[in-house]
Write an enzyme that holds these catalytic residues in place. Structure first.
Site, PDB file in Angstrom:
ATOM      1  N   ASP A 173      45.515  53.669  45.865  1.00 31.66           N
ATOM      2  CA  ASP A 173      44.297  52.889  45.998  1.00 31.66           C
ATOM      3  C   ASP A 173      43.111  53.785  45.636  1.00 31.66           C
ATOM      4  OD1 ASP A 173      42.495  50.828  46.626  1.00 31.66           O
ATOM      5  OD2 ASP A 173      43.601  50.233  48.414  1.00 31.66           O
ATOM      6  N   GLU A 193      36.945  44.255  53.041  1.00 33.45           N
ATOM      7  CA  GLU A 193      37.548  45.443  53.628  1.00 33.45           C
ATOM      8  C   GLU A 193      36.934  45.783  54.995  1.00 33.45           C
ATOM      9  OE1 GLU A 193      38.801  48.515  50.899  1.00 33.45           O
ATOM     10  OE2 GLU A 193      38.500  47.197  49.191  1.00 33.45           O
TER      11      GLU A 193
END
Length: 630
Positions: A316, A522
């Site tokens: 990521d 997020e």
């Protein structure tokens, strides 16, 4: 022996050149895939190999940087665009400019450009924005209909439409789908998850062949597949356990047994790999205190060796940096831990020189063996060869009209209709409020979410965190949809947060209240209270206490509504429907019926969390699979 005539020397040179070209097996599309990979890897220097393992952000990329460092991949982070409201042609020109840098290198290995396309091509102006995954999870006609493959075809069609819109901008790789199993709605990424139920998430992996194309019957298990220039390489994420963290805290620790991890969080990966998914992205989270980005047992041991995944594993964003706390505290160690764990491509994304130098040093000092580098490069090249990137590295304008096409908007509208879940309809079945009559003297539309395209799209729309307002992209707000649907003689009054006296004195036939959550993505979406944002609760009380009302909740997850349900005549969960708000009005006014079923348990109070279907003490406000029909 006499001198060779000049003309013969020329023939020898030409023959030598042809012989050299003849041995460029990797350039011959007719050769077997493994032969091409083996030939190209054998020609590559360490510098070229490490370049392939490096993914950099477009903001630090240029043709020169890509050429000089042999960069293998470029990405757009959330909201990273060539220019505001950039056209498809502008995107194509940017991607091709980067690609020309890659093609000008000694071996001419094309770079692969990646982007988050998690509910349509969501970074791009004028793209079709589909409902987020939480809504798509609700689109089944009955609780278990997806398990018989009745209608994951909807997500497959959405995948195919998304692939066309992404390819319309010259991009061949998407960081989707998210196959997280969100077990706690306090997690800020819960809307990226189809369901709390692993079987439902498994069924929704049908989006993978939508994005990539149907895998050939002869294909070996685990081998990636992309069916040409109208399809994209997909990415199953975030491996593994991202949706199981304690209290839903993003990037935190998932405390669960191995059996629990494999039975709840792994099944979506089994299906994605069988369907030929090209890449897998590693989760920021930890499993039993071990960072997934450093978990060799789960990446190399399980994903690569047991599941026989043959695509490439990608980190990521700054994922290896976060192996240490604080992030980037010991980058040399992070590089060693991440690469040794089995990650093949690192989403650096900015400090690429530091990454390249660090990895080069580890290999030269034999800290990381060349075999690990070669494994990574073979996997990356396998995806690039398989998807035809060597034969067709440059995009053209042939698909530009696919971006935001009417056909795709109609598909998104269909998805909105099927995602709506009717939670309440009148005090009894004999006295329903819905469907609403199109012809009425005067109706009220209230709530800050009613005329706000950004709010109904949610996070990961144009910007990483999403935006408010109606100027971010093109689409139809719920207010506009209502105005488009009612009889021309019906007066529609819109007021964001009317007071009770106004409502009582205005003689409205009924009201539609649209409230919910603001956009987020997020960690900024992590919430311990899960409340409707102000002034939503007061809008519900002022309006629903004075006139017959249906409340439409715009949210990425179940939120606290128990205190208000008694005030409402009808209640609809609309999730984050995207740009095609007309789909909401289609169902409110009865042009289509309600068919959606909850893919998540709707709790009474946050004190009950986490609470999932099958738990011993299961006492929800609305259970998993619930949804009224009309």
């Amino acid at each position: 022996m006499g001198r060779i005539p000049v003309f013969l020397m020329g023939v020898v040179v030409i023959w030598a050149a042809l012989a050299e070209a003849e041995y460029m097996i990797y350039k011959d599309a007719a050769k077997p895939l493994n032969s091409r990979i083996k030939d190209l890897v054998s020609r590559m220097t360490l510098e070229e190999k490490i370049g392939q393992m490096t993914q950099i952000e477009r903001g630090v990329a240029s043709a020169e940087v890509i050429k000089d460092y042999f960069i293998g991949s470029v990405l757009s982070g959330g909201g990273s665009v060539p220019s505001k409201q950039a056209s498809a042609e502008t995107w194509i020109n940017m991607v091709n400019g980067f690609q020309k840098g890659a093609l000008s290198t000694r071996l001419g290995i094309p770079m692969i450009y990646g982007i988050d396309a998690v509910h349509g091509h969501n970074n791009v102006y004028n793209a079709t924005i589909f409902p987020h995954n939480v809504g798509l999870g609700a689109t089944r006609q009955s609780i278990w209909s997806y398990l018989s493959a009745k209608d994951p075809e909807l997500v497959k069609r959405i995948g195919a439409a998304t692939a066309l819109e992404v390819r319309a901008t010259g991009i061949p790789y998407v960081f989707a789908p998210c196959i997280a199993v969100c077990r706690d709605p306090r997690w800020g990424r819960c809307y990226e998850s189809y369901s709390e139920d692993p079987k439902l998430v498994q069924a929704m992996t049908e989006i993978v062949p939508g994005l990539q194309g149907d895998i050939p019957a002869t294909s070996s298990k685990g081998v990636p597949f992309v069916a040409g220039k109208t399809k994209v390489a997909a990415c199953a994420k975030h491996y593994v356990g991202d949706g199981g963290t304690t209290k839903g805290i993003n990037e935190n620790n998932t405390q669960i047994s191995r059996q629990g991890l494999l039975s709840i969080h792994m099944p979506g990966y089994y299906n994605s790999i069988i369907k030929g998914v090209s890449t897998v992205m590693i989760s920021y989270s930890s499993w039993n205190e071990v960072k997934m980005h450093a978990n060799r047992d789960m990446i190399t041991g399980y994903l690569k060796n047991i599941l026989r995944f043959r695509g490439f594993v990608i980190s990521d964003w700054e994922g290896i940096d976060r192996i240490t706390s604080p992030p980037h505290a010991n980058y040399s160690y992070s590089i060693q831990a991440g690469i040794s764990a089995g990650i093949d491509m690192i989403m650096v994304p900015n400090t690429y020189k530091e990454f390249i130098d660090g990895l080069t040093s580890h290999v030269k000092n034999k800290v990381i063996p060349m075999s690990r580098i070669d494994d990574a490069v073979r996997r990356i090249l396998r995806v690039k060869f398989m998807m035809g990137l060597f034969e067709n590295p440059l995009a053209d304008n042939s698909l530009v009209n696919e971006l935001g096409s009417q056909e795709h908007r109609e598909l998104a509208r269909e998805a909105v209709r099927k995602s709506l879940v009717l939670l309440k309809n009148g005090e009894s079945a004999a006295k329903p409020l819905l469907p609403l009559p199109k012809k009425a003297t005067k109706i009220l539309v209230a709530g800050i979410h009613a005329d706000n395209l950004g709010y109904q799209c949610g996070g990961w729309t144009i910007e990483w965190q999403g935006l408010g307002g109606n100027s971010l992209t093109t689409g139809t707000t719920i207010l506009s949809a209502i105005q488009n649907t009612v009889d021309p003689s019906t007066e529609v009054v819109y007021k964001e947060n009317p007071d009770a006296d106004f409502v009582k004195s205005s003689n409205f036939s009924y009201a539609v209240v649209v409230v919910g959550e603001p956009p987020y993505a997020e960690t900024s979406g992590d919430s311990l209270n899960l409340t409707i944002s102000e002034p939503g609760p007061s809008t519900i009380q002022n309006v629903c206490g004075a006139v017959k009302c249906v409340t439409v909740i715009i949210s990425g997850r179940p939120v606290v509504i128990q205190p208000y349900v008694g005030l409402m005549d009808a209640l609809v969960a609309a999730w984050l429907p995207g740009t095609e708000g007309q789909g909401v009005a289609d169902v409110l006014f009865g042009d289509y019926g309600f068919t959606g079923k909850l893919s998540r348990t709707w709790f009474k109070t946050v004190d009950q969390l986490p609470m999932n279907v099958g738990d011993r003490h299961y006492d929800p406000l609305f259970p998993f699979g619930f949804g009224l029909t009309i």
